[in-house]
Design a protein around this motif. Structure first.
Motif, PDB file in Angstrom:
ATOM      1  N   ALA A  42       3.611 -59.105   4.245  1.00 34.52           N
ATOM      2  CA  ALA A  42       4.439 -57.903   4.332  1.00 34.52           C
ATOM      3  C   ALA A  42       4.593 -57.279   2.954  1.00 34.52           C
ATOM      4  CB  ALA A  42       5.812 -58.247   4.905  1.00 34.52           C
ATOM      5  N   PHE A  43       4.514 -55.942   2.909  1.00 28.18           N
ATOM      6  CA  PHE A  43       4.841 -55.185   1.697  1.00 28.18           C
ATOM      7  C   PHE A  43       6.182 -54.512   1.940  1.00 28.18           C
ATOM      8  CE2 PHE A  43       0.076 -54.164   0.634  1.00 28.18           C
ATOM      9  CZ  PHE A  43      -0.145 -55.498   0.367  1.00 28.18           C
ATOM     10  N   ILE A  44       7.175 -54.834   1.111  1.00 29.34           N
ATOM     11  CA  ILE A  44       8.490 -54.214   1.237  1.00 29.34           C
ATOM     12  C   ILE A  44       8.848 -53.502  -0.052  1.00 29.34           C
ATOM     13  CG2 ILE A  44       9.280 -55.929   2.923  1.00 29.34           C
ATOM     14  CD1 ILE A  44      10.975 -57.197   0.655  1.00 29.34           C
ATOM     15  N   GLY A  45       9.860 -52.620   0.023  1.00 30.94           N
ATOM     16  CA  GLY A  45      10.328 -51.899  -1.154  1.00 30.94           C
ATOM     17  C   GLY A  45      10.855 -50.534  -0.758  1.00 30.94           C
ATOM     18  N   PRO A  46      11.535 -49.855  -1.679  1.00 29.67           N
ATOM     19  CA  PRO A  46      12.109 -48.544  -1.371  1.00 29.67           C
ATOM     20  C   PRO A  46      11.035 -47.507  -1.053  1.00 29.67           C
ATOM     21  CG  PRO A  46      12.905 -49.392  -3.499  1.00 29.67           C
ATOM     22  CD  PRO A  46      11.779 -50.259  -3.075  1.00 29.67           C
ATOM     23  N   SER A  47      11.452 -46.407  -0.458  1.00 26.60           N
ATOM     24  CA  SER A  47      10.528 -45.299  -0.188  1.00 26.60           C
ATOM     25  C   SER A  47       9.912 -44.816  -1.496  1.00 26.60           C
ATOM     26  CB  SER A  47      11.274 -44.137   0.474  1.00 26.60           C
ATOM     27  OG  SER A  47      11.740 -44.514   1.740  1.00 26.60           O
ATOM     28  N   GLY A  48       8.598 -44.521  -1.425  1.00 21.51           N
ATOM     29  CA  GLY A  48       7.925 -43.969  -2.597  1.00 21.51           C
ATOM     30  C   GLY A  48       7.589 -44.980  -3.668  1.00 21.51           C
ATOM     31  N   CYS A  49       7.648 -46.281  -3.331  1.00 21.58           N
ATOM     32  CA  CYS A  49       7.404 -47.299  -4.360  1.00 21.58           C
ATOM     33  C   CYS A  49       5.935 -47.700  -4.453  1.00 21.58           C
ATOM     34  CB  CYS A  49       8.261 -48.529  -4.094  1.00 21.58           C
ATOM     35  SG  CYS A  49       7.786 -49.425  -2.596  1.00 21.58           S
ATOM     36  N   GLY A  50       5.086 -47.183  -3.542  1.00 21.94           N
ATOM     37  CA  GLY A  50       3.657 -47.457  -3.632  1.00 21.94           C
ATOM     38  C   GLY A  50       3.106 -48.408  -2.589  1.00 21.94           C
ATOM     39  N   LYS A  51       3.945 -48.847  -1.646  1.00 23.14           N
ATOM     40  CA  LYS A  51       3.486 -49.815  -0.625  1.00 23.14           C
ATOM     41  C   LYS A  51       2.287 -49.280   0.159  1.00 23.14           C
ATOM     42  CE  LYS A  51       7.354 -49.801   1.744  1.00 23.14           C
ATOM     43  NZ  LYS A  51       8.137 -48.779   1.069  1.00 23.14           N
ATOM     44  N   SER A  52       2.452 -48.072   0.727  1.00 16.33           N
ATOM     45  CA  SER A  52       1.378 -47.518   1.569  1.00 16.33           C
ATOM     46  C   SER A  52       0.162 -47.147   0.736  1.00 16.33           C
ATOM     47  CB  SER A  52       1.896 -46.299   2.343  1.00 16.33           C
ATOM     48  OG  SER A  52       2.868 -46.684   3.281  1.00 16.33           O
ATOM     49  N   THR A  53       0.397 -46.647  -0.467  1.00 23.02           N
ATOM     50  CA  THR A  53      -0.730 -46.313  -1.354  1.00 23.02           C
ATOM     51  C   THR A  53      -1.565 -47.555  -1.631  1.00 23.02           C
ATOM     52  OG1 THR A  53       0.409 -44.463  -2.415  1.00 23.02           O
ATOM     53  CG2 THR A  53      -1.344 -45.519  -3.674  1.00 23.02           C
ATOM     54  N   PHE A  54      -0.898 -48.666  -1.922  1.00 22.97           N
ATOM     55  CA  PHE A  54      -1.636 -49.904  -2.200  1.00 22.97           C
ATOM     56  C   PHE A  54      -2.341 -50.408  -0.947  1.00 22.97           C
ATOM     57  CE2 PHE A  54      -1.728 -54.601  -3.022  1.00 22.97           C
ATOM     58  CZ  PHE A  54      -2.734 -54.548  -3.976  1.00 22.97           C
ATOM     59  N   LEU A  55      -1.659 -50.332   0.198  1.00 30.91           N
ATOM     60  CA  LEU A  55      -2.275 -50.747   1.466  1.00 30.91           C
ATOM     61  C   LEU A  55      -3.585 -49.997   1.701  1.00 30.91           C
ATOM     62  CD1 LEU A  55      -1.555 -52.413   4.205  1.00 30.91           C
ATOM     63  CD2 LEU A  55      -1.028 -50.143   5.106  1.00 30.91           C
ATOM     64  N   ARG A  56      -3.558 -48.695   1.435  1.00 34.80           N
ATOM     65  CA  ARG A  56      -4.720 -47.846   1.697  1.00 34.80           C
ATOM     66  C   ARG A  56      -5.888 -48.131   0.754  1.00 34.80           C
ATOM     67  NH1 ARG A  56      -3.390 -42.802   4.391  1.00 34.80           N
ATOM     68  NH2 ARG A  56      -4.707 -41.675   2.937  1.00 34.80           N
ATOM     69  N   CYS A  57      -5.624 -48.907  -0.306  1.00 33.26           N
ATOM     70  CA  CYS A  57      -6.723 -49.304  -1.191  1.00 33.26           C
ATOM     71  C   CYS A  57      -7.680 -50.267  -0.499  1.00 33.26           C
ATOM     72  CB  CYS A  57      -6.178 -49.975  -2.452  1.00 33.26           C
ATOM     73  SG  CYS A  57      -5.278 -48.884  -3.567  1.00 33.26           S
ATOM     74  N   PHE A  58      -7.161 -51.054   0.447  1.00 33.89           N
ATOM     75  CA  PHE A  58      -7.962 -52.135   1.023  1.00 33.89           C
ATOM     76  C   PHE A  58      -9.068 -51.643   1.943  1.00 33.89           C
ATOM     77  CE2 PHE A  58      -4.212 -54.574  -0.281  1.00 33.89           C
ATOM     78  CZ  PHE A  58      -4.817 -55.654  -0.899  1.00 33.89           C
ATOM     79  N   ASN A  59      -8.953 -50.427   2.491  1.00 32.50           N
ATOM     80  CA  ASN A  59     -10.080 -49.898   3.265  1.00 32.50           C
ATOM     81  C   ASN A  59     -10.524 -48.528   2.732  1.00 32.50           C
ATOM     82  OD1 ASN A  59      -8.003 -48.318   4.209  1.00 32.50           O
ATOM     83  ND2 ASN A  59      -8.546 -48.513   6.371  1.00 32.50           N
ATOM     84  N   ARG A  60     -10.180 -48.280   1.492  1.00 35.26           N
ATOM     85  CA  ARG A  60     -10.602 -47.076   0.757  1.00 35.26           C
ATOM     86  C   ARG A  60     -10.155 -45.778   1.441  1.00 35.26           C
ATOM     87  NH1 ARG A  60     -16.730 -47.839  -1.349  1.00 35.26           N
ATOM     88  NH2 ARG A  60     -16.387 -45.610  -1.666  1.00 35.26           N
ATOM     89  N   MET A  61      -9.011 -45.827   2.098  1.00 32.45           N
ATOM     90  CA  MET A  61      -8.473 -44.599   2.682  1.00 32.45           C
ATOM     91  C   MET A  61      -8.039 -43.608   1.601  1.00 32.45           C
ATOM     92  SD  MET A  61      -8.612 -44.359   5.968  1.00 32.45           S
ATOM     93  CE  MET A  61      -7.329 -43.210   6.432  1.00 32.45           C
TER      94      MET A  61
END
Length: 248
Positions: A30-49
Motif C-alpha cells: 500500500a502507498f499512503i500519504g496526504p493528497s498530492g504527495c506523489g503516491k499515484s505519480t510513483f505508482l504510474r512509473c511501474f507501467n510507464r503511464m
C-alpha cells in the motif's frame, strides 16, 4: 519489481524524489500519504503511464524481473500487459461484458478461437468474483453494471492477460461501503497470484488489505516496511503524525 533512486519531474517541478523500494510478488503493498504527495505519480512509473504526460520525465532504475522497463528492448504494450492497472473511477469499455474481458487477450494474441476466449472470460470473471452475477448476461454492456461491478469488471479485464503485477490507484474511492468491502475481499483473494500495489487515502483500508506499506510526504518516501509496524510502531515522526491524524 524494484525501483532505485526514482525521480519524476513535470516540467521543472519535481514530484518524486529519490524513491527506492522492492515490490514483493506474494504481498500487497500500500502507498499512503496526504493528497498530492506523489503516491499515484510513483505508482504510474511501474507501467510507464507517465509517458502519456508530455511534460513528465522519469529518472532512475525500475526493473521487472531484472529487466529495465525503460530499456529500448522493452515493448511498452507488453509491459502494460505484464503490469496491469485499475483506475480510481471504473472505466469499462463501451462493449459487452464478454468483450471487455476478451479485448486484451485478443490484441495480445493469447487465444486461438472462441473456445479459448470463453475459457479466459470465465476464468477472469471467476477470479474477480463476478461470474455468478453476470454469467447469464455476458452480451450486456459493461457500462450498465453497478459501480462496484464495473470496478470488478475492470479488475477481471486486467487479469485476463495474466499479468505479473496489478496496480490499483484508489480503486474504491468512488464506491459505496458494500462494494468497497467486496473489492477488499477480492484483493485478498488475488494476493499471492499477482504482486499488487494499491494507492489509498483510507488508512484503515491499507491496514486491512496490505502486508507492506510505504508512507509518502511531499514527493519523498518517508518510511517503508511491514504494514503492522508502520501502523503500530512507525520509525519516523512524520509517519506517526499522519497515522494519528495530526495532518493529512
Amino acid at each position: 519489481m524494484s525501483a532505485r533512486d526514482v525521480n519524476v519531474f513535470y516540467g521543472t517541478t519535481q514530484a518524486i524524489r529519490n524513491v527506492s523500494l522492492d515490490v514483493h510478488a506474494d504481498k500487497v503493498t500500500a502507498f499512503i500519504g496526504p493528497s498530492g504527495c506523489g503516491k499515484s505519480t510513483f505508482l504510474r512509473c511501474f507501467n510507464r503511464m507517465n509517458d502519456t504526460v508530455e511534460s513528465a520525465r522519469v529518472e532512475g532504475d525500475i526493473r521487472l524481473d531484472d529487466t529495465d522497463i525503460h530499456s529500448p528492448e522493452m515493448d511498452v504494450v507488453q509491459l502494460r500487459a505484464r503490469v496491469g492497472m485499475v483506475f480510481q473511477k471504473p472505466n469499462p469499455f463501451p462493449k459487452s461484458i464478454y468483450e471487455n474481458i476478451a479485448y486484451g487477450p485478443r490484441i495480445h494474441g493469447l487465444a486461438a478461437g472462441k473456445a479459448d476466449f470463453d475459457v479466459i472470460v470465465e476464468r477472469s470473471l471467476r477470479r474477480a468474483g463476478l461470474w455468478d452475477e453476470v454469467k447469464d448476461r455476458l452480451q450486456e454492456s459493461g457500462t450498465a453494471m453497478s459501480g462496484g461491478q464495473q470496478q470488478r469488471l475492470c479488475i477481471a479485464r486486467a487479469i485476463a492477460v495474466d499479468p505479473e503485477v496489478i496496480l490499483m490507484d484508489e480503486p474504491c474511492s468512488a464506491l459505496d461501503p458494500i462494494a468497497t468491502a467486496r473489492i477488499e475481499e477480492l484483493i485478498d483473494e488475488l494476493r499471492g497470484r499477482y504482486a499488487i500495489i494499491i494507492v489509498t487515502h483510507n488508512m484503515q483500508q491499507a491496514a486491512r488489505v496490505s502486508q507492506k506499506t510505504a508512507f509518502f510526504h511531499l514527493g519523498s518516501m518517508v518510511e517503508y516496511g511491514d504494514t503492522s509496524m508502520i501502523f503500530t510502531n512507525p520509525a519516523e515522526t512524520r509517519t506517526k503524525d499522519y497515522i494519528t491524524g495530526r495532518y493529512g
